[in-house]
Write a protein that holds these residues in place. Structure first.
Motif, short mmCIF file in Angstrom:
data_model
loop_
_atom_site.label_atom_id
_atom_site.label_comp_id
_atom_site.label_asym_id
_atom_site.label_seq_id
_atom_site.Cartn_x
_atom_site.Cartn_y
_atom_site.Cartn_z
N VAL A 1 34.48 19.53 -12.57
CA VAL A 1 34.15 21.09 -12.66
C VAL A 1 34.98 21.90 -13.83
O VAL A 1 36.48 22.10 -13.34
CB VAL A 1 34.43 21.68 -11.12
CG1 VAL A 1 33.96 23.11 -11.25
CG2 VAL A 1 33.35 20.81 -10.28
N VAL A 2 34.55 22.32 -14.79
CA VAL A 2 35.28 22.91 -15.87
C VAL A 2 35.89 24.24 -15.50
O VAL A 2 36.78 24.69 -16.15
CB VAL A 2 34.50 23.06 -17.12
CG1 VAL A 2 33.94 21.58 -17.60
CG2 VAL A 2 33.23 23.89 -16.95
N ALA A 3 35.17 24.90 -14.52
CA ALA A 3 35.93 26.10 -13.95
C ALA A 3 37.15 25.95 -13.51
O ALA A 3 37.95 26.87 -13.41
CB ALA A 3 34.89 26.72 -13.04
N LEU A 4 37.73 24.89 -12.97
CA LEU A 4 38.83 24.76 -12.39
C LEU A 4 39.82 24.23 -13.54
O LEU A 4 41.07 23.99 -13.00
CB LEU A 4 38.88 23.73 -11.34
CG LEU A 4 37.77 23.97 -10.28
CD1 LEU A 4 37.57 22.75 -9.39
CD2 LEU A 4 38.07 25.11 -9.23
N LEU A 5 39.60 24.08 -14.71
CA LEU A 5 40.61 23.80 -15.67
C LEU A 5 41.31 24.78 -16.14
O LEU A 5 41.14 26.10 -16.23
CB LEU A 5 39.94 23.19 -17.00
CG LEU A 5 39.17 21.76 -16.55
CD1 LEU A 5 38.13 21.46 -17.91
CD2 LEU A 5 40.08 20.68 -16.22
N PRO A 6 42.45 24.61 -16.77
CA PRO A 6 43.30 25.58 -17.40
C PRO A 6 42.55 26.33 -18.54
O PRO A 6 42.91 27.23 -18.79
CB PRO A 6 44.64 24.75 -17.84
CG PRO A 6 44.69 23.53 -17.20
CD PRO A 6 43.46 23.24 -16.63
N ASP A 7 41.76 25.55 -19.27
CA ASP A 7 40.96 26.14 -20.32
C ASP A 7 39.71 25.99 -20.29
O ASP A 7 38.99 24.71 -20.75
CB ASP A 7 41.53 25.55 -21.62
CG ASP A 7 40.73 26.27 -22.95
OD1 ASP A 7 39.76 26.92 -22.63
OD2 ASP A 7 40.92 25.99 -23.94
N PRO A 8 38.73 26.37 -19.29
CA PRO A 8 37.45 26.15 -19.07
C PRO A 8 36.51 26.27 -20.04
O PRO A 8 35.72 25.34 -19.96
CB PRO A 8 37.13 27.30 -17.79
CG PRO A 8 38.39 27.93 -17.46
CD PRO A 8 39.35 27.84 -18.43
N GLU A 9 36.59 27.15 -21.23
CA GLU A 9 35.89 27.20 -22.07
C GLU A 9 35.83 25.75 -22.91
O GLU A 9 34.96 25.28 -23.69
CB GLU A 9 36.35 28.37 -23.23
CG GLU A 9 35.11 28.78 -24.38
CD GLU A 9 33.87 29.02 -23.43
OE1 GLU A 9 32.65 28.33 -23.99
OE2 GLU A 9 33.77 29.39 -22.35
N ALA A 10 37.07 25.17 -23.22
CA ALA A 10 37.25 23.98 -23.87
C ALA A 10 36.50 22.99 -23.00
O ALA A 10 35.51 21.95 -23.74
CB ALA A 10 38.61 23.62 -24.08
N GLY A 11 36.26 22.93 -21.81
CA GLY A 11 35.92 21.80 -21.16
C GLY A 11 34.27 22.01 -21.26
O GLY A 11 33.47 21.03 -21.55
N ARG A 12 33.67 23.44 -21.24
CA ARG A 12 32.28 23.35 -21.18
C ARG A 12 31.84 23.16 -22.76
O ARG A 12 31.02 22.51 -23.14
CB ARG A 12 32.02 25.02 -21.26
CG ARG A 12 32.03 25.52 -19.86
CD ARG A 12 31.33 26.84 -19.59
NE ARG A 12 32.54 28.01 -19.86
CZ ARG A 12 33.39 28.37 -19.05
NH1 ARG A 12 33.36 27.87 -17.70
NH2 ARG A 12 34.28 29.17 -19.43
N ALA A 13 32.58 23.21 -23.85
CA ALA A 13 32.34 23.13 -25.16
C ALA A 13 32.29 21.58 -25.41
O ALA A 13 31.43 20.81 -25.78
CB ALA A 13 33.48 23.70 -26.08
N LEU A 14 33.01 20.69 -24.72
CA LEU A 14 33.13 19.34 -24.66
C LEU A 14 31.88 18.75 -24.23
O LEU A 14 31.11 17.98 -24.79
CB LEU A 14 34.28 18.78 -23.72
CG LEU A 14 34.16 17.09 -23.51
CD1 LEU A 14 34.18 16.35 -24.79
CD2 LEU A 14 35.15 16.95 -22.51
#
Length: 318
Positions: A132-145
């Protein structure tokens, strides 16, 4: 004496689909949800091990393998899959007793949605590394991945997408978290991987490893057929599941209210990677427990017996 490992199969009609499900054993209900492109077959070994204590239900998610949709496949929703789980619990636990639920990777996202939407139907939820990228320190990087992985699939196919995923989720030495630029480079390297395959770089082999237990011997014809069936689900996963599920925003208020029933699983070998970071972040935010499991993100296929033993302990804990 009844064979606890004997499989009883059935079909369940839900809104927009018909779910193939399999049941083993007797006792309290445990629903095991497959993640990625896997179906019920991913749990064959684990379900047999746990069937001495639980009625173990496994299934093919809607749109995968033997669970046909009523119409064309569209982007999938964790909420819809969570409602499917509750329909299955209602079928297999008609007296209203709540069920334990286990999910890994994308199905761990479904487990979170099910607990938030239907807390009274779940006795214990083990969500292993929900990405769940919303729980990451950098959610935008997770979404981009994950967007880069889907774009690699659309442009170059399954092999390129799986190579992009592997590259994006494998941090270099000293790197704290994956970045989308590594997924893009993985896509560009897919052709080279096809020409010079190695266990680390052949994307199709990587996809198979995500679905199949690490073989101690050559697979049986039945196992080989199961692996092919799950591999055929990859286009649906990459186009219609990966981004909607990783983009899910958990209901933190609802999960905090049910935190006593929730355990976040993390792999012993994957704690620096995106899904485990997200899991531990969620545990801190809602006050849920954390349990370490053998192996990495796909520990249930790397070490099925040890994973089952650890899950047994986690489910039995109060």
């Amino acid at each position: 004496m009844t064979d606890r490992t004997a499989v009883r199969t059935g079909l369940l009609t839900v809104d927009g689909a018909t779910l193939h499900h399999e049941v083993r054993g007797e006792g309290p209900l445990l629903v095991m949800m497959p993640g990625g492109s896997a179906d019920a077959g991913i749990y064959d070994a684990i379900a047999a091990d746990l069937a001495d204590r639980w009625t173990v239900a496994t299934f093919d998610p809607r749109g995968y393998s033997r669970s046909a949709l009523d119409g064309p496949v569209t982007d999938q929703s964790p909420a819809t899959h969570a409602d499917d789980i509750v329909r299955l619990i209602d079928l297999l636990s008609p007296d209203g007793a709540p069920a334990a639920v286990f999910g890994s990777s994308s199905s761990a996202v479904v487990a979170l949605a099910a607990l938030a939407r239907h807390p009274g139907r779940l006795s214990r939820v083990v969500a292993h590394e929900p990405p769940v990228v919303a729980l990451l320190p950098d959610p935008e990087a997770g979404r981009a991945l994950f967007a880069a992985v889907r774009e690699a699939f659309r442009r170059d196919g399954v092999a390129a997408a799986m190579a992009a995923m592997a590259a994006g989720l494998a941090p270099e030495e000293g790197e704290a978290a994956p970045g989308p630029e590594r997924a893009a480079s993985g896509s560009e390297q897919a052709a080279t991987a096809e020409e010079n395959p190695t266990p680390e770089r052949n994307a199709e082999q990587a996809a198979t490893r995500e679905q199949a237990p690490a073989p101690e011997r050559a697979p049986t014809p039945e196992q080989a057929a199961t692996f092919r069936r799950m591999h055929a689900n990859l286009p649906v996963f990459l186009e219609h599941v990966l981004c909607p599920f990783s983009g899910y925003v958990p209901d933190l208020v609802a999960l905090k209210a049910s935190a006593a029933h929730l355990v976040l699983g993390v792999g012993r070998d994957s704690r620096a990677l995106l899904p485990a970071v997200a899991a531990e972040g969620l545990a801190r935010r809602v006050g849920a427990g954390v349990a370490e499991f053998p192996g990495g993100h796909i520990g249930l296929t790397e070490h099925p017996r040890a994973f089952a033993a650890r899950l047994r302990d986690v489910l039995a804990a109060t």
